[in-house]
Scaffold this active site. Structure first.
Site, PDB file in Angstrom:
ATOM      1  N   ILE A 282      -5.427  28.351  20.658  1.00 15.19           N
ATOM      2  CA  ILE A 282      -5.075  27.526  19.500  1.00 15.19           C
ATOM      3  C   ILE A 282      -6.300  26.720  19.083  1.00 15.19           C
ATOM      4  O   ILE A 282      -6.836  25.951  19.881  1.00 15.19           O
ATOM      5  CB  ILE A 282      -3.888  26.612  19.833  1.00 15.19           C
ATOM      6  N   ASP A 326     -25.379  14.627 -19.610  1.00 16.18           N
ATOM      7  CA  ASP A 326     -26.012  13.769 -20.611  1.00 16.18           C
ATOM      8  C   ASP A 326     -27.471  14.143 -20.705  1.00 16.18           C
ATOM      9  O   ASP A 326     -28.046  14.661 -19.749  1.00 16.18           O
ATOM     10  CB  ASP A 326     -25.941  12.305 -20.158  1.00 16.18           C
ATOM     11  N   ASP A 632     -21.961   7.620 -17.944  1.00 17.95           N
ATOM     12  CA  ASP A 632     -22.377   6.317 -17.424  1.00 17.95           C
ATOM     13  C   ASP A 632     -21.572   5.148 -17.983  1.00 17.95           C
ATOM     14  O   ASP A 632     -21.410   4.136 -17.343  1.00 17.95           O
ATOM     15  CB  ASP A 632     -23.884   6.095 -17.664  1.00 17.95           C
ATOM     16  N   ASP A 636     -16.911   6.836 -21.025  1.00 17.61           N
ATOM     17  CA  ASP A 636     -17.067   8.145 -20.381  1.00 17.61           C
ATOM     18  C   ASP A 636     -16.007   8.368 -19.304  1.00 17.61           C
ATOM     19  O   ASP A 636     -15.762   9.504 -18.894  1.00 17.61           O
ATOM     20  CB  ASP A 636     -18.446   8.266 -19.707  1.00 17.61           C
ATOM     21  N   ASN A 698     -11.324  33.454  19.801  1.00 18.55           N
ATOM     22  CA  ASN A 698      -9.962  33.282  20.296  1.00 18.55           C
ATOM     23  C   ASN A 698      -9.209  34.601  20.349  1.00 18.55           C
ATOM     24  O   ASN A 698      -8.486  34.886  21.307  1.00 18.55           O
ATOM     25  CB  ASN A 698      -9.194  32.289  19.421  1.00 18.55           C
ATOM     26  N   THR A 729     -18.257  27.371  25.380  1.00 17.81           N
ATOM     27  CA  THR A 729     -18.733  28.437  24.495  1.00 17.81           C
ATOM     28  C   THR A 729     -18.178  28.290  23.083  1.00 17.81           C
ATOM     29  O   THR A 729     -18.854  28.588  22.111  1.00 17.81           O
ATOM     30  CB  THR A 729     -18.318  29.818  25.049  1.00 17.81           C
TER      31      THR A 729
END
Ligand code: ATP
Length: 903
Positions: A282, A326, A632, A636, A698, A729
């Protein structure tokens, strides 16, 4: 205290401050100690110990601990102690990972924290808002979020939006006069500005009267603990996938145990093997590793000058297919200098460097005296009067304080000997109507020494042309006719086509100083134009090209004039041959559906108001694009929010824009967006890399056990070996994969689809095929060793253990590439080399160090068997590589770009 009821001079006294010089740094420190930091208290955080203990709440760990108890009860003390040691180690690792992720998130929050401009020791300085103390004098302007509760002492067309406190979204105009009455509601305290509210227009100065929890906001702080969604789509998908994996692993493990018992294996050993296998199979560490990979990537992004405010943006970055950027300051340097003046049909050139006040004026290459030509004189003088920028000399260099466009006008005036100080002696500024990107102009009401009043306006030439009824032609005022209008248009075009940014100046005498703001900017006399250079940032052209190679289109959105925008867009190769340019007025007249028809071919939007940006985002999104949008200003914010990746400017950006954004550019540079996208793609790829590695490993672990049980063989691995593999590992190299550098073709691939699943692009196949082969070769190694010496089961198990470990440690290098192991230098990621080296070393210790042999049930492996182990371990990685090698990434068609020499 009712601060709103006081007069301005009383505020100074009551707040024990000096409005001219501010607090001293020393006094501010004393008050900071006394009042505490200007922060709203957050909910309590759990302590390190609680967090450490929380690691053991995990279901699988509890199962392991249960197994330990059973081992202990059965007298298997070695097993019990070893398992406990591994559980604790696992807990420590999990804790460290979580701690690290949290720390880096805190560092991010700190970086994104709001700042305030405060007067300390007679100097305006920027400090983190949390350092504000009562008595501080602070300055705020359009787009700022107010950092503390403040009594306003200066206001210029100041409007503040207080919906966070009052629910009223219409901004309130603020003044400085005392407000009479007791228990005046917050909405009616018109001379106060409150923490957390937003300046939408104008500017002001105020005295801090409350900080931290002693603010109106502090009183409702609990309501404001709005948790921001910070889980990425991939994390959510992994969570769902994790649940499925748990069920599958448990079923397979149960199968292994059942078959094992059926084949006559000892129940206790099968139980322990099952538990270990379930724990190993798991991928419970996956979410933590994903978080670490994300937060490490985010830290790398900070080094490359971008701050991620919302974690999901890291993933979305890799999907971006259009960047709307921009122009001014993002694609250009925003270091402006006036080079051309135009008035009454004549053009003058201005020389110089940066904001330095030295330079000459020439007409047809002849030097002129600017003070001797009335129109030049007026153009420069009015440009300097209708202005808030200051240029000062610091260490032999001229430094600008203010807006670069305005700075250029001040510098030009200084070259003609017109300084702000000298002008201040002759004229008094009575009122200012601030610049905003929608009106595209700014005005001031001025009174001269004779008491005569004027309105001076500067702004976008085409806008001023529309509100001018006369023109200064030579020395005379003339009515504005279409002839003059054409002349002006020609001049705008001429300057714009040289990539110059143009500002027009106009004025009118006033009979009454108390004019109505709305009607003021009409019926003006057009004086002339100033044209200024704003060189492109040198790195942008290459960044645009790299984005194009990565399947990302760059679109320029600017308030600037069409001709100027086109000239720069061509220089930067943003505008290809045949690419469309659309203006704000056309855009305003279009519906989103109409815009959709042309949006794919449009590369420049010029003279655009911030409000139009939202339409552009919508049209692009409707066309299936993932849109990154920069901005900015206050206006905006809606477009930034609506886009998939909202990007705010760190330097020029307002607090409002930053708060709406998911990414902040520390250097306001377009090239940084490209770097962030590259990093975003890389982070995602790295996550894919370790998912691939972990799951393949796994699968291998489960299959070797399953096959052995089906073939009625003894257990090929003992439980403690399985747990060791899971910890060492699987753990270390996976983390190192999270630190991998991007593959060299990461910016040559098309953007990823946001709908892409975890196992797409062949990942599922790679996991299963490699996992299957790992299982097979481990089993083969076991069978060969077992057949050689059936009396030494432990020896065969040690050989199987070594084969499993080694095949995973070879596979990890293959996982570094979407193509194949041959495409990458194995030493390109030294963390990985280190992790693999440590894992190998630990494996050898477990096999050859006598005191550990009884714990891990190992025997020393003989030299020649390493040949068998090495050969078999290479198979899972190298067998399937040949097939993948033949697949070459498709080349993308390159757009034809206008040759720069043609411009
Ligand atoms: P971008 O959207 O790419 O950042 P921009 O800076 O040109 O471009 P705005 O700030 O909206 O966009 O400016 C629009 C126009 O208004 C400019 O082209 C210029 O003519 C004019 N302008 C800019 N700054 C000022 C100012 N401080 N005062 C008066 N007019 C200005």
């Amino acid at each position: 205290m009712n601060w709103y009821g006081l007069r301005v001079h009383e505020v100074e006294e009551k707040a024990r401050t000096n409005v001219k010089t501010g607090l001293t740094g020393q006094e501010a420190n004393v008050r900071l100690k006394h009042f505490g930091a200007n922060e709203l208290q957050e909910g309590k955080r759990s302590s390190a110990l609680v967090k450490f203990l929380a690691q053991f709440k995990d279901f699988m760990v509890l199962v392991l601990l249960g197994a330990t108890v059973i081992s202990a009860l059965l007298g298997e003390m070695v097993d019990a102690v070893a398992i406990v040691a591994i559980v604790i180690l696992n807990g420590i690792l999990g804790f460290l990972q979580e701690h690290r992720a949290e720390k880096s998130m805190d560092a991010l929050k700190e970086l994104a924290a709001p700042q305030a401009t405060v007067l300390r020791d007679n100097k305006w300085v920027k400090v983190a808002s949390k350092q504000l103390v009562p008595g501080d004098i602070i300055k705020f302007t359009s787009g700022d979020r107010i950092g503390a509760d403040v009594r306003i002492i200066e206001a210029s067309s100041l409007y503040i939006e207080e919906s966070a406190l009052t629910g009223e979204s219409v901004p309130v105009q603020k003044r400085i006069d005392a407000v009479n009455g007791v228990d005046v509601g917050i909405g009616d305290q018109t001379n106060m500005a409150f923490m957390g509210t937003m300046v939408t227009r104008g500017s002001g100065i105020g005295t801090v009267i409350g900080t931290g929890m002693n603010t109106a906001m502090g009183q409702i702080a609990d309501m404001l603990q709005n948790a921001e969604e910070n889980e990425t789509p991939l994390q959510r998908r992994l969570e769902q996938m994790g649940k499925i994996l748990i069920v599958v692993s448990l079923l397979l493990t149960a199968l292994v145990v059942l078959i094992g018992v059926y084949q006559g294996h000892d129940v206790y050993h099968m139980f322990l093997a099952g538990v270990s296998l379930a724990v190993a199979a798991i991928p419970e560490g996956l979410p933590a590793i994903v978080t670490v990979a994300l937060s490490l990537g985010v830290q790398r992004m900070i080094k490359k000058k971008s701050i991620v405010r919302k974690l999901p943006a890291v993933e979305t970055l890799g999907c971006a297919s259009v960047i709307c950027s921009d122009k001014t300051g993002t694609m250009t340097q925003n270091k402006m200098m006036v080079t051309h003046l135009w008035s009454g049909g004549k053009t003058w050139h201005v020389t110089g460097q940066g904001y330095s006040p030295s330079g000459e004026f020439t007409e047809d290459e002849r030097k002129i005296n600017p003070s001797a030509v009335k129109s030049v004189q007026q153009l420069l003088m009015f440009g300097c009067l209708c202005n808030n920028a200051n240029i000062s000399k610091r260490k032999k260099e001229y430094v600008l304080d203010g807006d670069p466009t305005e700075g250029a006008l001040v510098a030009a005036a200084m070259k003609a000997g017109l300084t702000r100080e000298a002008l201040a002696g002759q004229f008094q500024i009575i009122k200012e109507i601030p610049f905003d990107s929608t009106r595209k102009m700014m005005s001031v009401v001025i009174r001269d020494k004779q008491g005569k009043a004027f309105l001076v306006t500067k702004g976008a030439p085409d806008v001023l042309l529309g509100v001018s009824s006369s023109i200064l032609w030579g020395e005379k005022q003339q009515s504005m006719t279409t002839l003059y209008q054409d002349e002006i248009q020609r001049a705008i075009h001429h300057l714009g086509s040289q990539a110059l940014r143009t500002i027009a100046i106009a004025y009118k005498p006033l009979r009454n100083e108390l004019i109505n703001e709305r009607d003021a900017e009409t019926d003006l006399m057009f004086i002339g134009l100033q044209g200024m250079i704003d060189p492109p940032r040198p790195e942008v052209k290459q960044a645009v090209q790299e984005c194009r190679d990565a399947g990302i289109r760059t679109v320029m959105i600017t308030g600037d004039h069409k001709i100027t925008a086109m000239a720069i867009a061509k220089q930067l190769t943003v505008l290809p041959e045949g690419g469309k340019v659309v203006e704000g007025t056309e855009l305003a007249a279009m519906s989103v559906e109409e815009l959709e028809d042309i949006v794919e071919d449009t590369y420049v939007f010029a003279r655009v108001s911030p409000e139009h940006k939202l339409k552009i985002v919508k049209a692009l999104q409707n066309k299936g694009h993932i849109v990154a949008m920069t901005g900015d200003g206050v206006n905006d914010a809606p477009a930034i929010k609506a886009s998939d990746i909202g990007i705010a400017m760190g330097i020029a950006g307002t607090d409002v824009a930053k708060e709406a954004s998911s990414l902040v550019l520390l250097d306001d540079n377009f090239a940084t967006i490209k770097a962030a996208i590259k990093e975003g793609r890389n982070i995602y790829e790295n996550i894919r890399k370790f998912i691939r590695y972990l799951l393949a490993s796994n699968v291998g672990e489960i299959l070797v056990m399953l096959f052995a049980m089906i073939l009625a063989l003894p257990l090929p691995l003992v439980p403690i070996q399985i747990l060791w593999v899971n910890l060492v590992t699987d753990g270390l190299p996976a983390m190192a994969l999270g630190l991998d550098k991007p593959e060299d073709d990461v910016m040559k691939r098309k953007p990823r689809s946001p709908k892409e699943g975890v196992f797409s692009r062949g990942l599922g196949w790679k996991v299963l095929s490699r996992g299957f082969l790992i299982g097979i070769v481990t089993l083969l190694a076991f069978i060969v060793a077992y057949n050689q010496n059936p009396n030494e089961l432990k020896y065969a198990q040690t050989v199987a253990f070594a084969t499993l470990v080694l095949s995973q440690l070879i596979l990890v290098f293959d996982c570094r590439s979407e193509r194949s192991i041959y495409h990458r230098n194995p030493f390109g990621n030294m963390y990985l080399v280190g992790a693999v080296f440590i894992s190998l070393l630990l494996m050898l210790v477990v096999i050859y160090y006598p005191p550990l042999q009884p714990i891990f049930d190992t025997l020393p492996i003989k030299g020649r068997d390493w040949l068998l182990i090495g050969g078999l371990s290479s198979i899972p990685t190298f067998l399937l590589v040949g097939a993948v090698l033949t697949k070459k990434p498709k080349k993308q068609s390159k757009l034809k770009i206008v040759n720069q020499s043609k411009i």
